[in-house]
Enzyme design. Structure first.
Site, PDB file in Angstrom:
ATOM      1  CE  LYS D  12      -4.436   0.449   0.734  1.00  9.75           C
ATOM      2  NZ  LYS D  12      -5.347  -0.180  -0.229  1.00  9.75           N
ATOM      3  CB  THR D  57      -2.750  -3.080  -0.260  1.00  9.21           C
ATOM      4  OG1 THR D  57      -4.016  -2.805  -0.879  1.00  9.21           O
ATOM      5  CG2 THR D  57      -1.870  -3.867  -1.220  1.00  9.21           C
ATOM      6  CG  ASP D  58      -8.456  -2.284   3.569  1.00  6.63           C
ATOM      7  OD1 ASP D  58      -8.620  -1.080   3.274  1.00  6.63           O
ATOM      8  OD2 ASP D  58      -9.006  -2.834   4.547  1.00  6.63           O
ATOM      9  NE  ARG D 175      26.526  27.823 -13.117  1.00  7.97           N
ATOM     10  CZ  ARG D 175      26.312  26.611 -13.635  1.00  7.97           C
ATOM     11  NH1 ARG D 175      25.675  26.491 -14.785  1.00  7.97           N
ATOM     12  NH2 ARG D 175      26.737  25.521 -13.013  1.00  7.97           N
ATOM     13  CD  GLN D 218      28.241  17.912 -13.818  1.00  9.67           C
ATOM     14  OE1 GLN D 218      28.133  19.128 -13.579  1.00  9.67           O
ATOM     15  NE2 GLN D 218      27.878  17.389 -14.967  1.00  9.67           N
ATOM     16  CG  HIS D 246      18.857  25.921 -16.535  1.00 11.35           C
ATOM     17  ND1 HIS D 246      20.159  25.575 -16.286  1.00 11.35           N
ATOM     18  CD2 HIS D 246      18.302  24.837 -17.133  1.00 11.35           C
ATOM     19  CE1 HIS D 246      20.380  24.328 -16.739  1.00 11.35           C
ATOM     20  NE2 HIS D 246      19.259  23.872 -17.248  1.00 11.35           N
TER      21      HIS D 246
END
Lengths: 281, 281, 281, 281
Positions: D12, D57-58, D175, D218, D246
């Site tokens: 779930k 899943t319940d 920048r 990087q 950017h």
């Protein structure tokens, strides 16, 4: 104790590109989102800030637009193959080029049964997808789709599961089965008709989903994968993600009204998340 | 200086409901999102915390689910009319009930030209929509759609506009025109075939968009609204929102390649935002 | 039967602009999304495709970027006022210029109690907002915020409401109250310290939400609006949207465990939607 | 040719849970989204529709809510460890239990420098995250965060990269560097103070980002990973995803105005996508 760079990659994502292809009697309109990822000899870029082997992602983006003019003329697989090969062969520092392309579907408008020449509707959440990965030793194409909404109103059961102290879910022989399907399959070759093969697999996926007498999402998932493999020798394996988009019967009985499997609460979260790969032995 | 309550409303939004309608030879599957908004005598709820006139939004939600069993059998307009009337007539403190319903489209799967009985695909972004507003003096139905993606690859120009010191846009006699259209039209009556009328208007919208020789988004917007009014006496006015989803020619020329109106950057933001209502005089 | 153009507007939305303002000892970083909407003498643009009075949205976008250099130096309100006036006074065909600005908050990083000179974190969903509307007869500034998540874990009740046949909600003297608040208030003047006033109102909103003994969302909404008006003579009226983001007690009792108001299901949809304007008499 | 099931899992997702923890002098409010994924002996569920080994899943969802009462009292790591162990030890058919928890941050409101007892603001996009994976042979905890917006207005350059025929990007010594950071690190042990360790790593990440003289994304990514490893012996490796959001200088020069690195277009797509893992040798 030494520290070093492990697995790494970089590239430009979401290069959103559209193209008009002008045929004699109509226009074709294509819209894709291309993502480039490169692996290779980038250690000193990380450790020293030496960019001498870095092809800027801005340049990658420009390359995609320029090459689209001559080389995006048929399937996204063919365009992906061209791009992967271009980046690998033009950049000796790159050991692996991975191109992912998502295609947004546009349909020509139809009036009185005739497709109109140059007007389109879009807007399906379903997107066709390919991932092309090329290294010195070869190239691999995986194709598929994402965000395909599938639903069936019967022929779906869920019974005979484990009951423990936290179980309240009722068994049902007849429920809604709904999913937002993601499928990717790996091809054994690049020498094939990608368009025809895709369409054949797409139909197979829908047909199996529709006709299967489902005992669980897992069983439906497997049946789809198995059918695709049975029908397509060029497919090596199929991976499917089939979240269970629950439609829960609304409790009308508390108001003295019977709910004959008619009225449901359509839910988003939480959701069952079922994934599996079906392979050849 | 005195302070008092001005305009106010409350209700339950996003009541997500799905329904299976079982016909003799196939299932119909419907999925809607219902929003209820009530106005009325709620001053003391705000100023004193007196909830004696408050119908809880949880009760509103239950009401929608219960009434869907008997009364959501055809169009969202008919269901909206029933709900608006129900909330108004059962709650004397309510002076205005507003029901908004969005419908998510599901299509029956087709195999070999035949619609399959109980399997569906969904996933269009286009959603059909209605707003029903009822007061002591009457009821008003507006219908329409949202998130309809439209695009044409030619027959669209943009020229002869104002140029000032900040203008760099180039005039063009041939551009892509793309929009994510939202349209709502007001009906003069509630006594009509909402399904047939909707389909007729929908076709009119697409047909006009496709065939119009567009000099601007504004002109196309007006042409669509005008055509809907010309063709449908039951429509009082049409409001359209047509954001300009720009496809900007990529500058291939900087790389020595000609872009014959082929390769475009598909952008999301910023976008032109053009809105207008077309009315009868 | 005649057809004509009704209300209409156009402009550029989502002009995403960021600016570095370099102070002696640190940088300030601002990021806004500007939307321009113009109304005026645009009938022939719609009916004839005559663009001679159309200032292209691309030019509007450029104008915003250029004017930001000299005129976006303090609050978004001051920048909005400059832009609205610019578009109105430079375009005789425009009768109304509406500028909406959303500001994304960035905070300077703090290390050991000291704000760092040029590094920032962002990412709050809360956005400050202003709408400036200028016509020949005057200019109006509304300011506010959106997507402000507020929650209190006690001092919130909901009791004594209407019960009908569809009511199952239990009364509670102690519940979680959570909302994603949107607030806009109208100023009586443009001659004020927009920054200080905004901060004062923001604090007032939070303080009232926190300290109020809530009998309903409606009462809390009114209390907030009233307090803002009481504290700020420059505010003419306050509009609030306070969706009820339900946290529903999970039924632990079905598993033999007591839930002392501890464990909740946090839900997204459906949600109560409560709106109101608080005004001066 | 045989076909069989490959890798598969189910569980779930998005179990949205909130909890009030009542301390003597204030309330603590926590909100998490838990996802459970189980692997194990599920072949016949797929191939035969045999659900006898399927924990619905319940039920998984209910289990999370029930166990939260006693066991979600400190960090998401501790809760994840309890859940993973619970599902693995109570289900012999399960060979691997994976618990992922995202935590939404809520802060106590502060008035006049004092944290208020029971009112909170939320809304940061930054989310703390953990993934706990347990098998018969052991348990592994990875922790981290996602959607952390980071930006610096200087000390970021990008120069000396490859230029080819598709390069138009200008080199810059100054920048904006902005990213929406996702970080996950693997712990060598489960016996540690998860809260203190997380806070230490979080500070280290921000501090390195702020103080690094960046020559590329990087290099910044590597510096962050390296610093985390240097400072924390309990961390085995760090994986970082740092998309380059950017901010592109707007070309004011075309309008005769100088852009001294002040005015930028804030873009969403396309974006550079930089990923890397920093490991111990």
């Amino acid at each position: 104790m030494n520290i070093k760079l492990g697995i790494n990659a970089y590239g430009k994502n979401a290069v959103n590109l559209s193209k008009i292809i002008r045929h004699a009697d109509h226009h074709e309109f294509r819209q894709v989102s291309v993502s480039v990822a490169l692996e290779g000899d980038f250690d000193t870029a990380h450790t020293l800030g030496d960019n001498s082997k870095i092809l800027p992602t801005d340049t990658q983006k420009n390359t995609v637009y320029v090459l689209a003019k001559e080389h995006f003329t048929s399937t996204i697989e063919e365009f992906g193959l061209y791009l992967a090969n271009y980046f690998l062969t033009n950049n000796p520092q790159v050991s692996k080029a991975r191109i992912e392309i998502l295609e947004h579907a546009w349909q020509r408008m139809t009036f009185d049964g005739n497709a109109y020449t140059h007007a389109f509707t879009g807007g399906s959440t379903e997107k066709r997808r390919t991932i092309v990965t090329q290294t010195a030793t070869g190239v691999q194409v995986s194709s598929g789709l994402q965000d395909l909404l599938l639903l069936k109103t019967t022929d779906s059961a869920f019974e005979n599961y484990i009951k423990d102290q936290y179980t309240v879910l009722k068994e049902t022989a007849d429920r809604i089965l709904a999913t937002k399907c993601e499928a990717m399959w790996e091809y054994t070759t690049t020498g094939l008709d990608f368009e025809a093969t895709y369409q054949k697999i797409h139909t197979s996926l829908l047909h199996t989903f529709a006709h299967h007498k489902s005992l669980s999402v897992q069983q439906t998932l497997y049946a789809i994968g198995e059918q695709i493999l049975l029908d397509n020798a060029v497919v090596k394996e199929v991976s499917l993600i089939m979240p269970n988009k629950h439609h829960i019967p609304f409790n009308l009985e508390q108001f003295g009204v019977e709910n004959k499997n008619e009225i449901f609460i359509a839910t988003d979260e939480p959701f069952g998340y079922i994934t599996g790969t079906v392979v050849r032995d």
